[in-house]
Design a protein around this motif. Structure first.
Motif, PDB file in Angstrom:
ATOM      1  N   THR A  78      36.626  49.838  51.226  1.00 24.93           N
ATOM      2  CA  THR A  78      36.784  48.440  50.793  1.00 24.93           C
ATOM      3  C   THR A  78      36.001  48.189  49.504  1.00 24.93           C
ATOM      4  O   THR A  78      36.454  47.426  48.643  1.00 24.93           O
ATOM      5  CB  THR A  78      36.340  47.452  51.886  1.00 24.93           C
ATOM      6  N   GLY A  79      34.854  48.846  49.359  1.00 25.29           N
ATOM      7  CA  GLY A  79      34.081  48.714  48.125  1.00 25.29           C
ATOM      8  C   GLY A  79      34.810  49.301  46.931  1.00 25.29           C
ATOM      9  O   GLY A  79      34.867  48.687  45.856  1.00 25.29           O
ATOM     10  N   VAL A  80      35.384  50.481  47.108  1.00 28.69           N
ATOM     11  CA  VAL A  80      36.151  51.112  46.027  1.00 28.69           C
ATOM     12  C   VAL A  80      37.360  50.247  45.659  1.00 28.69           C
ATOM     13  O   VAL A  80      37.666  50.049  44.478  1.00 28.69           O
ATOM     14  CB  VAL A  80      36.616  52.528  46.446  1.00 28.69           C
ATOM     15  N   ALA A  81      38.040  49.732  46.669  1.00 28.40           N
ATOM     16  CA  ALA A  81      39.208  48.877  46.423  1.00 28.40           C
ATOM     17  C   ALA A  81      38.821  47.652  45.600  1.00 28.40           C
ATOM     18  O   ALA A  81      39.534  47.262  44.664  1.00 28.40           O
ATOM     19  CB  ALA A  81      39.831  48.446  47.748  1.00 28.40           C
ATOM     20  N   LEU A  82      37.676  47.062  45.921  1.00 32.19           N
ATOM     21  CA  LEU A  82      37.237  45.866  45.203  1.00 32.19           C
ATOM     22  C   LEU A  82      36.927  46.186  43.736  1.00 32.19           C
ATOM     23  O   LEU A  82      37.296  45.429  42.831  1.00 32.19           O
ATOM     24  CB  LEU A  82      36.013  45.268  45.895  1.00 32.19           C
ATOM     25  N   VAL A  83      36.264  47.304  43.503  1.00 30.46           N
ATOM     26  CA  VAL A  83      35.937  47.702  42.124  1.00 30.46           C
ATOM     27  C   VAL A  83      37.216  47.966  41.328  1.00 30.46           C
ATOM     28  O   VAL A  83      37.372  47.504  40.190  1.00 30.46           O
ATOM     29  CB  VAL A  83      35.036  48.954  42.122  1.00 30.46           C
ATOM     30  N   LEU A  84      38.152  48.701  41.917  1.00 32.66           N
ATOM     31  CA  LEU A  84      39.413  48.975  41.223  1.00 32.66           C
ATOM     32  C   LEU A  84      40.208  47.688  41.000  1.00 32.66           C
ATOM     33  O   LEU A  84      40.870  47.525  39.969  1.00 32.66           O
ATOM     34  CB  LEU A  84      40.249  49.972  42.027  1.00 32.66           C
ATOM     35  N   GLY A  85      40.115  46.781  41.963  1.00 36.09           N
ATOM     36  CA  GLY A  85      40.789  45.500  41.807  1.00 36.09           C
ATOM     37  C   GLY A  85      40.247  44.714  40.636  1.00 36.09           C
ATOM     38  O   GLY A  85      41.014  44.067  39.896  1.00 36.09           O
ATOM     39  N   LEU A  86      38.944  44.748  40.453  1.00 36.97           N
ATOM     40  CA  LEU A  86      38.328  44.059  39.313  1.00 36.97           C
ATOM     41  C   LEU A  86      38.826  44.624  37.985  1.00 36.97           C
ATOM     42  O   LEU A  86      38.939  43.902  36.987  1.00 36.97           O
ATOM     43  CB  LEU A  86      36.806  44.194  39.389  1.00 36.97           C
ATOM     44  N   ILE A  87      39.150  45.901  37.976  1.00 33.47           N
ATOM     45  CA  ILE A  87      39.591  46.550  36.732  1.00 33.47           C
ATOM     46  C   ILE A  87      41.076  46.334  36.484  1.00 33.47           C
ATOM     47  O   ILE A  87      41.492  46.020  35.361  1.00 33.47           O
ATOM     48  CB  ILE A  87      39.291  48.067  36.792  1.00 33.47           C
ATOM     49  N   TYR A  88      41.885  46.473  37.518  1.00 33.96           N
ATOM     50  CA  TYR A  88      43.330  46.566  37.309  1.00 33.96           C
ATOM     51  C   TYR A  88      44.150  45.363  37.770  1.00 33.96           C
ATOM     52  O   TYR A  88      45.322  45.256  37.411  1.00 33.96           O
ATOM     53  CB  TYR A  88      43.870  47.807  38.040  1.00 33.96           C
ATOM     54  N   MET A  89      43.586  44.465  38.551  1.00 32.76           N
ATOM     55  CA  MET A  89      44.407  43.419  39.158  1.00 32.76           C
ATOM     56  C   MET A  89      44.349  42.092  38.412  1.00 32.76           C
ATOM     57  O   MET A  89      43.320  41.729  37.839  1.00 32.76           O
ATOM     58  CB  MET A  89      43.984  43.190  40.611  1.00 32.76           C
ATOM     59  N   LEU A  90      45.452  41.367  38.471  1.00 29.52           N
ATOM     60  CA  LEU A  90      45.502  39.990  38.014  1.00 29.52           C
ATOM     61  C   LEU A  90      44.866  39.089  39.074  1.00 29.52           C
ATOM     62  O   LEU A  90      44.728  39.494  40.234  1.00 29.52           O
ATOM     63  CB  LEU A  90      46.953  39.579  37.773  1.00 29.52           C
ATOM     64  N   PRO A  91      44.460  37.880  38.712  1.00 26.99           N
ATOM     65  CA  PRO A  91      43.674  37.040  39.621  1.00 26.99           C
ATOM     66  C   PRO A  91      44.290  36.795  40.995  1.00 26.99           C
ATOM     67  O   PRO A  91      43.588  36.871  42.010  1.00 26.99           O
ATOM     68  CB  PRO A  91      43.547  35.726  38.841  1.00 26.99           C
ATOM     69  N   ASP A  92      45.575  36.494  41.052  1.00 28.39           N
ATOM     70  CA  ASP A  92      46.208  36.207  42.342  1.00 28.39           C
ATOM     71  C   ASP A  92      46.115  37.407  43.270  1.00 28.39           C
ATOM     72  O   ASP A  92      45.790  37.287  44.463  1.00 28.39           O
ATOM     73  CB  ASP A  92      47.669  35.811  42.112  1.00 28.39           C
ATOM     74  N   ASP A  93      46.402  38.600  42.742  1.00 28.10           N
ATOM     75  CA  ASP A  93      46.315  39.817  43.543  1.00 28.10           C
ATOM     76  C   ASP A  93      44.864  40.128  43.918  1.00 28.10           C
ATOM     77  O   ASP A  93      44.589  40.588  45.034  1.00 28.10           O
ATOM     78  CB  ASP A  93      46.918  41.000  42.788  1.00 28.10           C
ATOM     79  N   LEU A  94      43.950  39.891  42.985  1.00 26.78           N
ATOM     80  CA  LEU A  94      42.539  40.146  43.255  1.00 26.78           C
ATOM     81  C   LEU A  94      42.010  39.195  44.327  1.00 26.78           C
ATOM     82  O   LEU A  94      41.206  39.587  45.183  1.00 26.78           O
ATOM     83  CB  LEU A  94      41.724  40.010  41.967  1.00 26.78           C
ATOM     84  N   GLU A  95      42.463  37.958  44.278  1.00 27.67           N
ATOM     85  CA  GLU A  95      42.080  36.994  45.306  1.00 27.67           C
ATOM     86  C   GLU A  95      42.559  37.466  46.682  1.00 27.67           C
ATOM     87  O   GLU A  95      41.809  37.438  47.668  1.00 27.67           O
ATOM     88  CB  GLU A  95      42.683  35.626  44.995  1.00 27.67           C
ATOM     89  N   ASN A  96      43.801  37.939  46.753  1.00 26.19           N
ATOM     90  CA  ASN A  96      44.351  38.433  48.013  1.00 26.19           C
ATOM     91  C   ASN A  96      43.612  39.676  48.488  1.00 26.19           C
ATOM     92  O   ASN A  96      43.354  39.831  49.693  1.00 26.19           O
ATOM     93  CB  ASN A  96      45.842  38.741  47.859  1.00 26.19           C
ATOM     94  N   LEU A  97      43.270  40.564  47.555  1.00 26.93           N
ATOM     95  CA  LEU A  97      42.504  41.756  47.917  1.00 26.93           C
ATOM     96  C   LEU A  97      41.138  41.371  48.466  1.00 26.93           C
ATOM     97  O   LEU A  97      40.661  41.959  49.442  1.00 26.93           O
ATOM     98  CB  LEU A  97      42.350  42.665  46.696  1.00 26.93           C
ATOM     99  N   SER A  98      40.496  40.389  47.848  1.00 28.93           N
ATOM    100  CA  SER A  98      39.181  39.946  48.309  1.00 28.93           C
ATOM    101  C   SER A  98      39.248  39.432  49.740  1.00 28.93           C
ATOM    102  O   SER A  98      38.355  39.689  50.558  1.00 28.93           O
ATOM    103  CB  SER A  98      38.637  38.859  47.380  1.00 28.93           C
ATOM    104  N   GLN A  99      40.302  38.686  50.049  1.00 22.40           N
ATOM    105  CA  GLN A  99      40.512  38.245  51.426  1.00 22.40           C
ATOM    106  C   GLN A  99      40.606  39.444  52.361  1.00 22.40           C
ATOM    107  O   GLN A  99      40.012  39.447  53.447  1.00 22.40           O
ATOM    108  CB  GLN A  99      41.814  37.441  51.538  1.00 22.40           C
ATOM    109  N   ALA A 100      41.355  40.460  51.930  1.00 22.43           N
ATOM    110  CA  ALA A 100      41.550  41.650  52.764  1.00 22.43           C
ATOM    111  C   ALA A 100      40.252  42.419  52.960  1.00 22.43           C
ATOM    112  O   ALA A 100      40.015  42.990  54.035  1.00 22.43           O
ATOM    113  CB  ALA A 100      42.607  42.563  52.137  1.00 22.43           C
ATOM    114  N   VAL A 101      39.389  42.466  51.938  1.00 25.15           N
ATOM    115  CA  VAL A 101      38.088  43.132  52.067  1.00 25.15           C
ATOM    116  C   VAL A 101      37.254  42.444  53.139  1.00 25.15           C
ATOM    117  O   VAL A 101      36.692  43.089  54.028  1.00 25.15           O
ATOM    118  CB  VAL A 101      37.335  43.140  50.725  1.00 25.15           C
TER     119      VAL A 101
END
Length: 608
Positions: A78-101
């Protein structure tokens, strides 16, 4: 317990099936999760039942083992996913990923998936790096409750456990069979409990069972194994219920029968316990945890379609990462002689607080961690605004949601009265009208699709309206107006009704965000639409004829590719389905002649 090498083979079969499923190569590969559930129930029960039988079961020791086995790798992923999300994701997707974390860390991603993505087989889930942790949520919820049964009935009382487990298993199975909500039966522990508990019953009821006719037992074992594989790898069954039930029963049959043959039968050993299969089985947890993260971010940042070559490359990357975490995380944390309990708890606690806290903060700011000019989202403009479990005020949907304020009757303004009927796609239609050059001459009102057949105020608004526009991404068939009239006892005037066309901006904005450059030509940049978009567009054209406003006619080409950006380089959709303000403005400009002809400027003008 004697180590069952053949169970490594079952794990290998399960994890390879799931990986192939998420590559789009094996439609029934998701059943590998059901195999994992049965294995977990079988192994856990085998241990705790015999410990309880001897009065030696420790619930604290049980939870320590589970924490060591699962949580370190989960938190790392989940930590790796969050870091990669910060680099590659747009806000809406990053928000959804954060919920999933957050949900994954709290063993509840199955619940989040039910709320946000009920259809496990939906294409959108392919872009969710932590989608697969729903199964961990079910297992961990099982582990939270299951050991108390053995703690309460240890020693001589252990004889009651069989009966209780049989009753609970039957109740869960009946609930699974009777539940009409497919998403609920897929994601919730009460409907999955029987898969884990059947494995447990197999361990208890057949502890000392021996097959006296050795040859016939081998035939039974190979048949069970072949049928299990066949169901996962061949389309012989259509019903998901049948697939799950048979996979569950066959897997527990293999576990029970294989117990006698795993260290005696050379053919069975060659199939289920050869070095390659055992190695895959040993690292199966790491493989399971890594594969979806790798595939999802590849789709988000690098490739629009996973071809055969990419499937091989990404699978190899998953294998390398899995080997690294198996030896670097799984093994050290699992062994008390390598890592003391205090060290484990300190490391796990720190990782939990950091990943959960960071993810929750990112969620509260809507994933807007920097400026995103392509979406007109700027960090400085966010200010102190927070998203705390917000609904209609969510940063990414408020533009669409604010149209609900127009869900009221018309007033006497002298403007052309336009009634938009629909859902979130209908609200897109309203926004196009409000952004158009005609906006000052229109009185736009909105009616929620979910109420059209029950709320009689629709009849009044429909009759008062000068124009009616339907917008719900293909919901309206030929008989819609007739059904509407029957529901409210009036004749729905077709002459003032138009249907706003379907739209589809591809699979994910991430790939475009990560690949555009200063040289990108936004006027010609296109992406492939989902298959159902053009198909549904043709169906609506045939149904409504000249009453259909064909959006794809101007946005898409004959090859099924659609524009992604406005000429100014702004995303037309933030989620590939609903319009941004820039998207609504652009479509309003693009269709100004059509809208002028349909709506006119004089409410007394009859539509042509």
């Amino acid at each position: 317990m004697k180590y069952r090498t053949d169970i490594d083979g079952l794990r290998a079969l399960a994890v390879v099936s799931v990986i192939l499923f998420h590559l789009g190569l094996l439609p029934n590969g998701y059943l590998g999760v059901d195999v994992f559930f049965v294995i977990s129930g079988y192994l856990i029960t085998s241990i705790v039942y015999h410990q309880s039988e001897k009065g030696k079961f420790s619930i604290i020791h049980f939870y320590e083992r589970r924490i060591r086995r699962i949580i370190p790798l989960l938190l790392f992923i989940t930590g790796v996913a969050l870091v990669l999300g910060l680099i590659y994701m747009l806000p809406d997707d990053l928000e959804n990923l954060s919920q999933a974390v957050v949900a994954s860390n709290f063993s509840a991603n199955n619940i989040l998936m039910y709320i946000t993505s009920s259809d496990y087989w939906a294409v959108k889930n392919e872009y969710k790096p932590l989608m697969h942790t729903w199964s961990l949520g079910i297992e961990e919820q099982f582990y939270m409750l299951y050991p108390f049964l053995f703690f309460l009935f240890k020693g001589e009382k252990i004889r009651y456990v069989k009966g209780i487990l049989i009753v609970l298993t039957l109740l869960s199975m009946v609930a699974f069979l009777l539940q009409s909500n497919v998403a609920a039966s897929f994601y919730f522990i009460q409907y999955r409990f029987f898969e884990l508990s059947i494995g447990g019953l197999g361990a208890i009821l057949f502890t000392n069972t021996t097959i006296k006719r050795y040859g016939q037992g081998r035939v039974l074992l190979y048949t069970l194994l072949a049928l299990t594989t066949l169901i996962m790898y061949a389309p012989i069954l259509e019903s998901n219920t049948s697939k799950v039930l048979l996979t569950t029963m066959l897997t527990v049959g293999v576990l029970i029968t294989g117990k006698q043959y795993f260290d005696q039968d050379r053919v069975y050993q060659a199939i289920m316990a050869n070095p390659v299969v055992r190695f895959i089985g040993n690292i199966s947890f790491s493989l399971y945890m890594w594969h979806q993260l790798v595939f999802a971010f590849a789709r988000t940042a690098f490739i629009e379609e996973i071809t055969t070559g990419w499937a091989v490359a990404l699978s190899l990357l998953t294998l390398v990462l899995s080997v690294a975490t198996y030896y670097g995380i799984e093994n050290p944390f699992r062994k008390p002689q390598v890592m003391k309990t205090r060290t484990v708890l300190l490391a796990v606690g720190t990782a939990f607080v950091v990943t959960t806290g960071a993810a929750f903060y990112i969620y509260t700011i809507g994933g807007i961690v920097k400026d995103y000019p392509e979406l007109n989202l700027y960090r400085a403009e966010l200010g102190d605004r927070r998203n705390f479990f917000s609904g209609s005020s969510n940063i990414h949907i408020e533009y669409n949601e604010k149209v609900k304020r127009l869900d009221r009757g018309f007033s006497d303004t002298g403007k052309t009265k336009v009634l938009v009927i629909g859902n979130s796609f209908g609200r897109d239609v309203a926004n196009v009208l409000l952004e158009s050059a005609l906006a000052d001459k229109l009185e736009v009102r909105y009616f929620e699709l979910s109420r059209v057949m029950t709320d009689d105020s629709l009849r009044i608004r429909f009759e008062e309206a000068d124009r009616v526009i339907l917008g719900a991404q293909g919901t309206f068939g030929k008989d819609f107006l007739e059904s509407l009239g029957q529901a409210h006892n009036f004749t729905a005037d077709r002459s003032k009704v138009w249907v706003f066309g379907t739209k589809d901006f591809g699979f994910s904005n991430g790939i475009h965000y990560n690949n555009i450059t200063d040289e990108t030509n936004f006027v010609t940049y296109r992406t492939k639409m989902k298959a159902h978009g053009p198909r549904r567009n043709r169906e609506l054209q045939e149904e409504w004829g000249d009453r259909y406003i064909d959006i794809l006619a101007k946005l898409a080409n004959d090859e099924g590719e659609i524009l992604v950006f406005t000429p100014e380089g702004k995303f037309m959709s933030q989620d590939t389905e609903h319009l941004t303000k820039s998207g609504a403005e652009y479509i309003a400009r693009l269709f100004e002649p059509e809208l002028t002809e349909i709506l006119g400027t004089d409410p007394e003008t009859n539509p042509q």
